[in-house]
Structure formats: structure tokens, C-alpha cells
Write an enzyme that holds these catalytic residues in place. Structure first.
Site, PDB file in Angstrom:
ATOM      1  N   THR A  69      27.150  54.869 139.451  1.00 15.16           N
ATOM      2  CA  THR A  69      27.031  55.106 138.011  1.00 15.16           C
ATOM      3  C   THR A  69      28.265  55.774 137.401  1.00 15.16           C
ATOM      4  OG1 THR A  69      25.820  57.029 138.728  1.00 15.16           O
ATOM      5  CG2 THR A  69      24.525  55.256 137.751  1.00 15.16           C
TER       6      THR A  69
ATOM      7  N   LYS B  50      34.202  64.188 136.389  1.00 15.35           N
ATOM      8  CA  LYS B  50      33.216  63.930 137.445  1.00 15.35           C
ATOM      9  C   LYS B  50      32.541  65.235 137.867  1.00 15.35           C
ATOM     10  CE  LYS B  50      34.926  59.658 139.433  1.00 15.35           C
ATOM     11  NZ  LYS B  50      35.567  59.027 140.593  1.00 15.35           N
TER      12      LYS B  50
ATOM     13  N   SER C 275      22.532  67.472 141.432  1.00 13.84           N
ATOM     14  CA  SER C 275      23.304  66.685 140.457  1.00 13.84           C
ATOM     15  C   SER C 275      23.397  67.392 139.116  1.00 13.84           C
ATOM     16  CB  SER C 275      22.622  65.331 140.269  1.00 13.84           C
ATOM     17  OG  SER C 275      23.136  64.664 139.134  1.00 13.84           O
ATOM     18  N   ALA C 276      24.503  67.169 138.415  1.00 14.02           N
ATOM     19  CA  ALA C 276      24.665  67.722 137.064  1.00 14.02           C
ATOM     20  C   ALA C 276      23.943  66.881 136.022  1.00 14.02           C
ATOM     21  CB  ALA C 276      26.149  67.775 136.710  1.00 14.02           C
TER      22      ALA C 276
ATOM     23  N   ASP D 189      24.962  64.807 145.954  1.00 14.93           N
ATOM     24  CA  ASP D 189      25.244  64.556 144.547  1.00 14.93           C
ATOM     25  C   ASP D 189      24.721  63.144 144.241  1.00 14.93           C
ATOM     26  OD1 ASP D 189      26.546  64.753 141.962  1.00 14.93           O
ATOM     27  OD2 ASP D 189      28.067  63.409 142.775  1.00 14.93           O
ATOM     28  N   LEU D 190      24.570  62.821 142.976  1.00 17.45           N
ATOM     29  CA  LEU D 190      24.014  61.502 142.627  1.00 17.45           C
ATOM     30  C   LEU D 190      25.092  60.500 142.191  1.00 17.45           C
ATOM     31  CD1 LEU D 190      21.435  59.767 142.024  1.00 17.45           C
ATOM     32  CD2 LEU D 190      21.585  60.637 139.684  1.00 17.45           C
ATOM     33  N   ASP D 191      25.679  60.763 141.005  1.00 19.36           N
ATOM     34  CA  ASP D 191      26.625  59.801 140.425  1.00 19.36           C
ATOM     35  C   ASP D 191      27.882  59.688 141.287  1.00 19.36           C
ATOM     36  OD1 ASP D 191      25.153  59.294 137.955  1.00 19.36           O
ATOM     37  OD2 ASP D 191      25.644  61.361 137.416  1.00 19.36           O
TER      38      ASP D 191
ATOM     39  N   LYS E 172      28.904  72.657 137.804  1.00 17.85           N
ATOM     40  CA  LYS E 172      29.890  72.669 138.887  1.00 17.85           C
ATOM     41  C   LYS E 172      31.278  72.832 138.254  1.00 17.85           C
ATOM     42  CE  LYS E 172      27.090  69.189 141.259  1.00 17.85           C
ATOM     43  NZ  LYS E 172      26.972  67.759 141.610  1.00 17.85           N
TER      44      LYS E 172
ATOM     45  N   GLU F 176      29.675  64.978 148.161  1.00 12.06           N
ATOM     46  CA  GLU F 176      30.193  65.022 146.787  1.00 12.06           C
ATOM     47  C   GLU F 176      31.358  64.055 146.575  1.00 12.06           C
ATOM     48  OE1 GLU F 176      30.381  65.928 143.784  1.00 12.06           O
ATOM     49  OE2 GLU F 176      28.751  67.345 143.563  1.00 12.06           O
ATOM     50  N   ASP F 177      31.418  63.477 145.389  1.00 11.33           N
ATOM     51  CA  ASP F 177      32.571  62.620 145.064  1.00 11.33           C
ATOM     52  C   ASP F 177      33.504  63.288 144.059  1.00 11.33           C
ATOM     53  OD1 ASP F 177      30.790  62.385 142.839  1.00 11.33           O
ATOM     54  OD2 ASP F 177      31.883  60.593 142.212  1.00 11.33           O
TER      55      ASP F 177
END
Ligand code: BG6
Ligand code: MG
Length: 219
Positions: free
Chosen positions: A18, A46, A115-116, A10-12, A146, A170-171
Site C-alpha cells: 500500500t 513512510k 502501524s501508524a 508494520d503494515l504499509d 514513529k 519495518e520498511d
């Protein structure tokens, strides 16, 4: 010969810090609408798409809105969010991420983004880590947000690995659920009490050593 797994990030909040900017941008809009918006509420957002995030905020405040107003707030949120990213560089990469990416590359492991966000590519470019990714799936490529597993299934397909050979970092609760639904290995990055549905949980990547990564590759 080493096994070949698919590592999907995942990104953020996983690769870059971010998540705090998404929070600030949403909080501004929520407060303008008279809606209280806390860090706890933010957990619900999130991993969730921009459109769905706005709906959740409006539901929290019991606010009904026209499509025209919603479109206006979505644009406003993204402009505000992007204003935080203008000077973004590699200093925004979260602790421990670079050693993990380097270790996976050195061990010839395929790496994907799942990522979303529709802002994923410019963020990877600004932070200089775009070349690490063999595949990128972001909010522009999927229909279902997600916890729907679409984004991770698509990433695994592009990496040419099976779901059971895919490992997701994932966060978000929604992201961990998406990985679990896809029957991939879910690794939560963050707090135990939030991410307890993940199969492994690390506070951040500095707590993940190369022995653990080796074990994932050879699993
Ligand atoms: C996710 C974030 O990665 O992307 C969410 O966790 C965000 O908070 C979503 O809403 C969509 O991002 P963007 O950049 O397209 O608004
Ligand atoms: Mg995230």
C-alpha cells in the site's frame, strides 16, 4: 520447549503493497499545490502519521496553510487513498509474507501489528489475514508517531513480551528508529541504503528463510 518471542509487523510496505497508494495520493495533493514530490521525498513520509505527513509536504514546498485547508487536504488524501483499496484482496499481500506468518503461527509465536495507519483494520480484513494477529496497535491507538516507540511498546505489552524479546519488521526509517529506541530487534524490509540503521535487512520476505526465523525464536 520453544521460546516465546513477540513478532511485531508494520503494515504499509511490509505486509501489503500500500506504500505506493499513499505515495500517489500525497503526490496528487502536493502537485496541486505546486510542490514537487518525488519517491525520495516519500521516504520521509513512510511510517509517519497522516497529519505529520502533510506538514512535511508543506515544509518541502515552503507552503503556509490554514488549519481549515489542512483539514480539507487530509480528508481529500484519505478519500483518494481509500479509492485505491476498494477492490483490495489477498493479492495485495507482499511476496513471502504468508509463509512467514504461517511459520510463526505453527511455532506458537505471538504476532502483533504495529502501524501508524488508521486504516489498518479494514486492510487486514480485506486481505483475510486478521486472524493471524494476537494484538493490533494502529494509528487510532497512539498519540506519538514513529520514530517515537509508543506503537511498538504498546504492542509488546499486549503480547505480554519484554522489549528485548520483541522483533519488529519495518520498511521505514522512522519505524526502524522507533524499534531501536525501544531496544527491540529491528529488521528492515527494503533497501540497504535506506534502512541501514536496522539490525538485519532483507530485500523482502522471500529472502528470509525458516532457519533465520528459528534463530530469532531461539535467540
Ligand atoms: C503508515 C504509512 O503506515 O501509515 C504512512 O507508512 C501513512 O505513509 C501512515 O501516512 C498513516 O496512514 P493512514 O492510513 O492513517 O493515512
Ligand atoms: Mg511501513
Amino acid at each position: 520447549m520453544k521460546k516465546r518471542k513477540g513478532f511485531i509487523f508494520d503494515l504499509d510496505g511490509v505486509i501489503v503493497d500500500t506504500a505506493k497508494y499513499h505515495f500517489l495520493a500525497w503526490k496528487k495533493i502536493a502537485n496541486e499545490l505546486g510542490i514537487d514530490f518525488t519517491l525520495e521525498h516519500n521516504e520521509l513520509l513512510k511510517g509517519v502519521s497522516r497529519v505529520r505527513s502533510l506538514d512535511i509536504i508543506l515544509e518541502l514546498g515552503n507552503v503556509a496553510a490554514s488549519q481549515g485547508d489542512k483539514d480539507k487536504w487530509l480528508i481529500q488524501k484519505n478519500e483518494d487513498y481509500l479509492s485505491y483499496l476498494v477492490d483490495m484482496d489477498e493479492s495485495e499481500i507482499l511476496p513471502g509474507v504468508m509463509p512467514v506468518l504461517n511459520f510463526l503461527k505453527e511455532n506458537n509465536q505471538p504476532i502483533a501489528l504495529g502501524s501508524a495507519s488508521k486504516n489498518a483494520r479494514p486492510i487486514l480484513e480485506k486481505t483475510g489475514i486478521l486472524p493471524f494477529f494476537d494484538a493490533i496497535v494502529d494509528g487510532n491507538d497512539v498519540v506519538n508517531a514513529k520514530p517515537d516507540p509508543e506503537v511498538f511498546l504498546h504492542a509488546a505489552r499486549l503480547l505480554n513480551v519484554t522489549n528485548e524479546d520483541s522483533i519488529v519488521f519495518e520498511d521505514s526509517v522512522a519505524g526502524v528508529q522507533a524499534a531501536n529506541i525501544a531496544e527491540m530487534l529491528s529488521i528492515g524490509i527494503g533497501e540497504e541504503e535506506t534502512l541501514h540503521e536496522a539490525q538485519h535487512i532483507f530485500k523482502d520476505f522471500t529472502h528470509m528463510d525458516s532457519a533465520f526465523l528459528e534463530s530469532l525464536i531461539n535467540k
